[in-house]
Design an enzyme around this catalytic site. Structure first.
Site, PDB file in Angstrom:
ATOM      1  CG  PHE A 120      -2.112   0.220   0.837  1.00 10.87           C
ATOM      2  CD1 PHE A 120      -2.856  -1.169   0.011  1.00 10.87           C
ATOM      3  CD2 PHE A 120      -3.296   0.879   1.582  1.00 10.87           C
ATOM      4  CE1 PHE A 120      -4.136  -1.164  -0.065  1.00 10.87           C
ATOM      5  CE2 PHE A 120      -4.536   1.092   1.271  1.00 10.87           C
ATOM      6  CZ  PHE A 120      -5.269  -0.017   0.583  1.00 10.87           C
ATOM      7  CD  GLN A 233      -5.563  10.120   3.047  1.00 10.33           C
ATOM      8  OE1 GLN A 233      -6.364   9.066   3.273  1.00 10.33           O
ATOM      9  NE2 GLN A 233      -4.271  10.055   3.490  1.00 10.33           N
ATOM     10  CG  HIS A 235      -8.033   7.678  -1.812  1.00  6.56           C
ATOM     11  ND1 HIS A 235      -8.103   7.133  -2.794  1.00  6.56           N
ATOM     12  CD2 HIS A 235      -7.576   6.522  -0.845  1.00  6.56           C
ATOM     13  CE1 HIS A 235      -7.501   5.973  -2.811  1.00  6.56           C
ATOM     14  NE2 HIS A 235      -7.457   5.593  -1.569  1.00  6.56           N
ATOM     15  CG  LEU A 249     -11.647   4.636  -1.890  1.00  7.57           C
ATOM     16  CD1 LEU A 249     -11.258   5.922  -1.802  1.00  7.57           C
ATOM     17  CD2 LEU A 249     -11.400   3.702  -0.585  1.00  7.57           C
ATOM     18  CD  GLU A 252      -2.997   4.031  -1.010  1.00  8.28           C
ATOM     19  OE1 GLU A 252      -3.775   4.703  -0.679  1.00  8.28           O
ATOM     20  OE2 GLU A 252      -1.958   3.541  -0.571  1.00  8.28           O
ATOM     21  NE  ARG A 308      -4.752   6.293   0.731  1.00  7.78           N
ATOM     22  CZ  ARG A 308      -5.496   5.724   1.575  1.00  7.78           C
ATOM     23  NH1 ARG A 308      -6.058   6.521   2.395  1.00  7.78           N
ATOM     24  NH2 ARG A 308      -5.755   4.419   1.490  1.00  7.78           N
ATOM     25  CG  HIS A 379     -10.433   8.459   1.768  1.00  9.47           C
ATOM     26  ND1 HIS A 379     -11.437   7.713   1.681  1.00  9.47           N
ATOM     27  CD2 HIS A 379      -9.430   7.668   2.217  1.00  9.47           C
ATOM     28  CE1 HIS A 379     -11.111   6.171   1.755  1.00  9.47           C
ATOM     29  NE2 HIS A 379      -9.951   6.497   2.425  1.00  9.47           N
ATOM     30  NE  ARG A 414      -6.527   7.187   6.943  1.00 12.89           N
ATOM     31  CZ  ARG A 414      -7.040   6.171   6.193  1.00 12.89           C
ATOM     32  NH1 ARG A 414      -6.332   4.960   6.273  1.00 12.89           N
ATOM     33  NH2 ARG A 414      -7.767   6.133   5.311  1.00 12.89           N
TER      34      ARG A 414
HETATM   35  C1  LIG Z   1     -14.479   3.372   0.847  1.00 13.00           C
HETATM   36  C2  LIG Z   1     -13.423   3.343   2.159  1.00 13.00           C
HETATM   37  C3  LIG Z   1     -12.755   2.786   2.177  1.00 13.00           C
HETATM   38  C4  LIG Z   1     -11.758   2.595   3.091  1.00 13.00           C
HETATM   39  N1  LIG Z   1     -10.541   1.611   3.180  1.00 13.00           N
HETATM   40  C5  LIG Z   1      -9.719   1.549   4.240  1.00 13.00           C
HETATM   41  C6  LIG Z   1      -8.805   0.586   4.495  1.00 13.00           C
HETATM   42  O1  LIG Z   1      -8.649  -0.440   3.739  1.00 13.00           O
HETATM   43  N2  LIG Z   1      -8.002   0.638   5.428  1.00 13.00           N
HETATM   44  C7  LIG Z   1      -7.625   1.621   6.233  1.00 13.00           C
HETATM   45  O2  LIG Z   1      -7.201   1.751   7.285  1.00 13.00           O
HETATM   46  N3  LIG Z   1      -8.816   2.573   6.266  1.00 13.00           N
HETATM   47  C8  LIG Z   1      -9.712   2.680   5.252  1.00 13.00           C
HETATM   48  N4  LIG Z   1     -10.672   3.625   5.151  1.00 13.00           N
HETATM   49  C9  LIG Z   1     -10.850   4.539   6.190  1.00 13.00           C
HETATM   50  C10 LIG Z   1     -11.717   3.827   7.335  1.00 13.00           C
HETATM   51  O3  LIG Z   1     -12.546   3.081   6.950  1.00 13.00           O
HETATM   52  C11 LIG Z   1     -12.202   4.967   8.309  1.00 13.00           C
HETATM   53  O4  LIG Z   1     -11.311   5.890   8.744  1.00 13.00           O
HETATM   54  C12 LIG Z   1     -12.724   4.163   9.785  1.00 13.00           C
HETATM   55  O5  LIG Z   1     -13.506   2.906   9.399  1.00 13.00           O
HETATM   56  C13 LIG Z   1     -13.273   4.852  10.547  1.00 13.00           C
HETATM   57  O6  LIG Z   1     -13.552   4.080  11.736  1.00 13.00           O
HETATM   58  P1  LIG Z   1     -14.147   5.047  13.075  1.00 13.00           P
HETATM   59  O7  LIG Z   1     -14.615   3.621  13.901  1.00 13.00           O
HETATM   60  O8  LIG Z   1     -13.549   5.880  13.510  1.00 13.00           O
HETATM   61  O9  LIG Z   1     -15.649   5.333  12.681  1.00 13.00           O
HETATM   62  P2  LIG Z   1     -16.968   4.847  11.551  1.00 13.00           P
HETATM   63  O10 LIG Z   1     -16.687   3.425  11.324  1.00 13.00           O
HETATM   64  O11 LIG Z   1     -17.377   5.786  10.616  1.00 13.00           O
HETATM   65  O12 LIG Z   1     -18.065   4.829  12.670  1.00 13.00           O
HETATM   66  C14 LIG Z   1     -18.771   6.042  13.265  1.00 13.00           C
HETATM   67  C15 LIG Z   1     -20.022   5.559  14.113  1.00 13.00           C
HETATM   68  O13 LIG Z   1     -20.234   6.629  14.780  1.00 13.00           O
HETATM   69  C16 LIG Z   1     -21.798   6.734  14.777  1.00 13.00           C
HETATM   70  N5  LIG Z   1     -22.042   8.084  14.755  1.00 13.00           N
HETATM   71  C17 LIG Z   1     -21.496   9.191  14.179  1.00 13.00           C
HETATM   72  N6  LIG Z   1     -22.105  10.162  14.713  1.00 13.00           N
HETATM   73  C18 LIG Z   1     -23.080  10.019  15.819  1.00 13.00           C
HETATM   74  C19 LIG Z   1     -23.938  10.744  16.532  1.00 13.00           C
HETATM   75  N7  LIG Z   1     -23.908  12.038  16.489  1.00 13.00           N
HETATM   76  N8  LIG Z   1     -24.758   9.841  17.483  1.00 13.00           N
HETATM   77  C20 LIG Z   1     -24.658   8.701  17.574  1.00 13.00           C
HETATM   78  N9  LIG Z   1     -23.513   8.098  16.766  1.00 13.00           N
HETATM   79  C21 LIG Z   1     -23.000   8.616  15.851  1.00 13.00           C
HETATM   80  C22 LIG Z   1     -22.131   6.128  13.468  1.00 13.00           C
HETATM   81  O14 LIG Z   1     -23.406   5.696  13.239  1.00 13.00           O
HETATM   82  C23 LIG Z   1     -20.926   5.019  13.241  1.00 13.00           C
HETATM   83  O15 LIG Z   1     -21.479   4.024  14.269  1.00 13.00           O
HETATM   84  C24 LIG Z   1     -11.400   3.672   4.204  1.00 13.00           C
HETATM   85  C25 LIG Z   1     -12.750   4.537   4.170  1.00 13.00           C
HETATM   86  C26 LIG Z   1     -13.464   4.580   3.091  1.00 13.00           C
HETATM   87  C27 LIG Z   1     -14.607   5.616   2.957  1.00 13.00           C
END
Ligand SMILES: Cc1cc2nc3c(=O)[nH]c(=O)nc-3n(C[C@H](O)[C@H](O)[C@H](O)COP(=O)(O)OP(=O)(O)OC[C@H]3O[C@@H](n4cnc5c(N)ncnc54)[C@H](O)[C@@H]3O)c2cc1C
Length: 604
Positions: A120, A233, A235, A249, A252, A308, A379, A414
């Site tokens: 990656f 970021q 992407h 998306l 990568e 990126r 992203h 990142r």
């Molecule tokens: C398409 C895509 C592919 C990706 N691929 C990768 C990868 O391969 N590797 C990598 O390392 N990263 C990747 N990323 C980045 C990574 O997925 C995210 O940064 C990461 O999943 C974020 O996780 P999190 O637990 O912080 O938040 P999230 O998984 O977004 O969870 C947020 C949670 O908060 C809740 N929430 C939000 N606001 C509120 C509120 N006001 N009240 C109650 N609940 C709330 C939501 O409902 C959700 O449950 C990718 C991102 C995308 C978009």
């Protein structure tokens, strides 16, 4: 106004990777845990993650180690990372991945049965543990399966609109149920924010509807500091055609498997501009780049796998200078590998199943036979709630943050894969220390009724304004358009100052935007409430971006196109001032210990 009250020792807001991992850890420590999420359990944004989890397991290349991962992360973040977080992350990620495997995650395997790791951008060695290109799905499934047996109380489709305080300590949250519109009051001794990012502040984004900067804004309003908000970021590879799928998306992983970027003249333009600090690690010809993607340890990575920020800017340059693809992007070609591999089409379908289906179904493109058209998409945000590296506690007592809504580990940019590992490492830490904090609080949680009434009153305001004026979606679209145009990939002071004026006007429009109907599943009402969060994070991004008068990582200023060492010595903080306005300041980055400096030197 009516509301139902729930008591938990620890309340986790957000059920993505970070929130689930925090909830599991807190629950394992023997405290009662509530987990709140905006959508259904299992639908958090983490489920969309594709490429993998970065961890120096050294299964595919035994030269890898926490030291190389640490050095890569710091170089990628252009040295404004919280170095202690980067160190903890690099050291602890392998154990967190093995733990996930022990809990049932079915990773792809090497020939001898170890967890397979892929290449990656910005990672020196193949480092991403993955499950095809559906790693996030497996991660969420595993964490949910594990967590569900631990007695965690889950409140699904429930959106928190405000944090509640007792003096200088956070002691609860006010929320509404999305389905029925009923209000909920949560009382807790400690809270963990794990609400993800802010992508919906921009028009072109890979992020889902949930990414409206809620956690950032909840923390900011509760008095916490936000850090590094200028670092957004973009992407390099999002879909650009047809318009309805713009921004989705393209992992990568496509480039990790040998995909190349070309302009409309068929030229691999990424070879044209290789940054000095990556030159020694980057292939200088196509043949070497290909060998790297096929696991040749003596080869260096192709320039498509540079960080990126750099790849995005190179794509923008090609488009601006008239060498773009028909729909305003560039070409990403994985089909070309059929010249090298006998079963190329099967190989692509096996390694990139989601990409194959995504393009087939959404754009009628067969990626095993023709190139994709791609362009940059918003992203991820490196900025977020400022936290303590060891405990993840914010600058407000009892308030913890982890995952994308927290700042520090990534600095100015990142590396792919470092988010999923961040969720596991710091989600665990946030849960552990929130539980410890809760156990030390023997006093009862008290929340004065006025705070709750005020939160409820603010929540119903959009109904009081009715439908005579503008609707919330019009304001949201205008905001997204404005942020894309004025505070996007390439920035300058004049446009960003204009953005601040626009934000004032948009805030007035948001204050007047109303909705009709009632509180039962009313998306217009939800959008009206989200607007405040989107405006707050947009202002924080803009003010921080104006303050950083240099270019670094994801933040590129055409009026200050170079990196300035003086700006490398601090992070930019935004906080709510006494008059309610947003204050911006600079905080010095603490000096890095010599042993870590030596690691960076060794790995150059
Ligand atoms: C398409 C895509 C592919 C990706 N691929 C990768 C990868 O391969 N590797 C990598 O390392 N990263 C990747 N990323 C980045 C990574 O997925 C995210 O940064 C990461 O999943 C974020 O996780 P999190 O637990 O912080 O938040 P999230 O998984 O977004 O969870 C947020 C949670 O908060 C809740 N929430 C939000 N606001 C509120 C509120 N006001 N009240 C109650 N609940 C709330 C939501 O409902 C959700 O449950 C990718 C991102 C995308 C978009």
């Amino acid at each position: 106004m009516d509301y139902q009250t729930y008591d938990h020792d620890v309340l986790v807001i957000g059920a993505g990777g970070a929130g689930l991992r925090a909830a599991i850890e807190a629950s394992a420590a023997g405290v009662s845990v509530g987990l709140v999420c905006k959508s259904l359990l299992g639908k958090a944004h983490t489920v969309m993650a594709e490429g993998g989890i970065a961890a120096a397991l050294a299964n595919v290349d035994d030269r890898d180690s926490w030291k190389v991962h640490f050095a890569d992360t710091m170089r990628g973040g252009q040295y404004v990372n919280n170095w202690r977080m980067a160190e903890l992350h690099a050291k602890e990620a392998p154990d967190r991945v093995r733990e996930l495997e022990a809990w049932g995650a079915m990773f792809d395997r090497t020939q001898d049965g170890k967890i397979l790791q892929r290449n990656f951008g910005g990672h020196r060695y193949p480092r991403l543990a993955h499950v095809g290109d559906r790693t996030g799905l497996e991660m969420i499934r595993t964490l949910q399966d594990h967590g569900i047996h631990q007695g965690i109380d889950v409140h699904m489709e429930c959106t928190v609109t405000r944090l509640l305080k007792d003096g200088d300590r956070v002691v609860g949250a006010f929320a509404y149920e999305r389905e029925r519109g009923r209000f909920k009051l949560f009382r807790a001794k400690a809270l963990v924010l794990a609400t993800g990012g802010v992508g919906r502040a921009y028009k072109i984004t890979s992020n889902s509807w949930e990414y409206t900067g809620d956690g950032h804004t909840l923390a900011y309003d509760a008095g916490a500091e936000l850090m590094d908000m200028e670092f957004v970021q973009f992407h390099p590879t999002g879909m650009i055609w047809p318009p309805s799928v713009r921004g989705i998306l393209v992992t990568e992983g496509v480039r990790g498997e040998g995909g190349v970027l070309k302009n409309n003249q068929g030229r691999r333009f990424m070879f044209d501009d290789i940054p000095e600090n990556y030159r020694s690690q980057t292939a200088d010809n196509e043949e070497e780049g290909w060998r790297y993607t096929q696991g040749d340890k003596s080869a260096r990575r192709p320039p498509e796998l540079l960080t990126r920020d750099h790849v995005s800017r190179s794509i923008v340059r090609e488009i601006k200078e008239g060498r773009g693809s028909p729909h305003g992007g560039v070409f990403l070609d994985i089909a070309w590998i059929k010249a090298r591999l006998p079963n190329a089409a099967d190989h692509i379908r096996k390694k990139l199943p989601s990409m194959y289906h995504q393009f087939k179904q959404l754009a009628d493109i067969d990626i095993t036979a023709e190139p994709m058209e791609v362009g940059p998409t918003t992203h991820y945000i490196m900025g977020g709630v400022r936290v303590d590296a060891e405990t993840q506690m914010s600058t407000v007592h009892g308030l913890f943050a982890a995952g994308e809504c927290a700042a520090g580990i990534n600095g100015a940019n990142r590396l792919g894969g470092n988010s999923l590992s961040d969720l596991l490492v710091f989600g665990k830490r946030a849960g552990e220390f929130a539980a410890k904090y809760a156990k030390c609080r023997h006093d009862d949680v008290s929340i004065d009724a006025q705070q709750v009434e005020e939160a409820a009153r603010a929540a119903v305001e959009p109904f009081e304004r009715g439908t005579k004026g503008e609707g919330p979606y019009q304001v949201q679209y205008a905001l997204q358009e404005m942020m894309q145009d004025l505070v996007g990939i390439v920035r300058n002071e004049t446009e960003m100052t204009r953005a601040l004026d626009c934000l004032k006007t948009l805030a007035d429009r948001a204050r007047r935007a109303g909705v009709g109907g009632h509180r039962e599943y009313n998306p217009g009402w939800h959008a009206a409430l989200d607007l405040y969060n989107l405006l707050t994070v947009s202002e924080a991004i803009t003010r921080s971006a104006i303050e950083r008068r240099e270019s670094r990582g994801g933040h590129f200023r055409e009026d200050h196109p170079d990196k300035d060492a003086a700006f490398g010595a601090f992070n930019i903080i935004t906080r709510k001032g006494h008059d309610g306005g947003m204050e911006v300041s600079r905080v010095p980055i603490p000096p890095m210990p010599d042993e870590l400096k030596n690691v960076i030197e060794e790995m150059k």
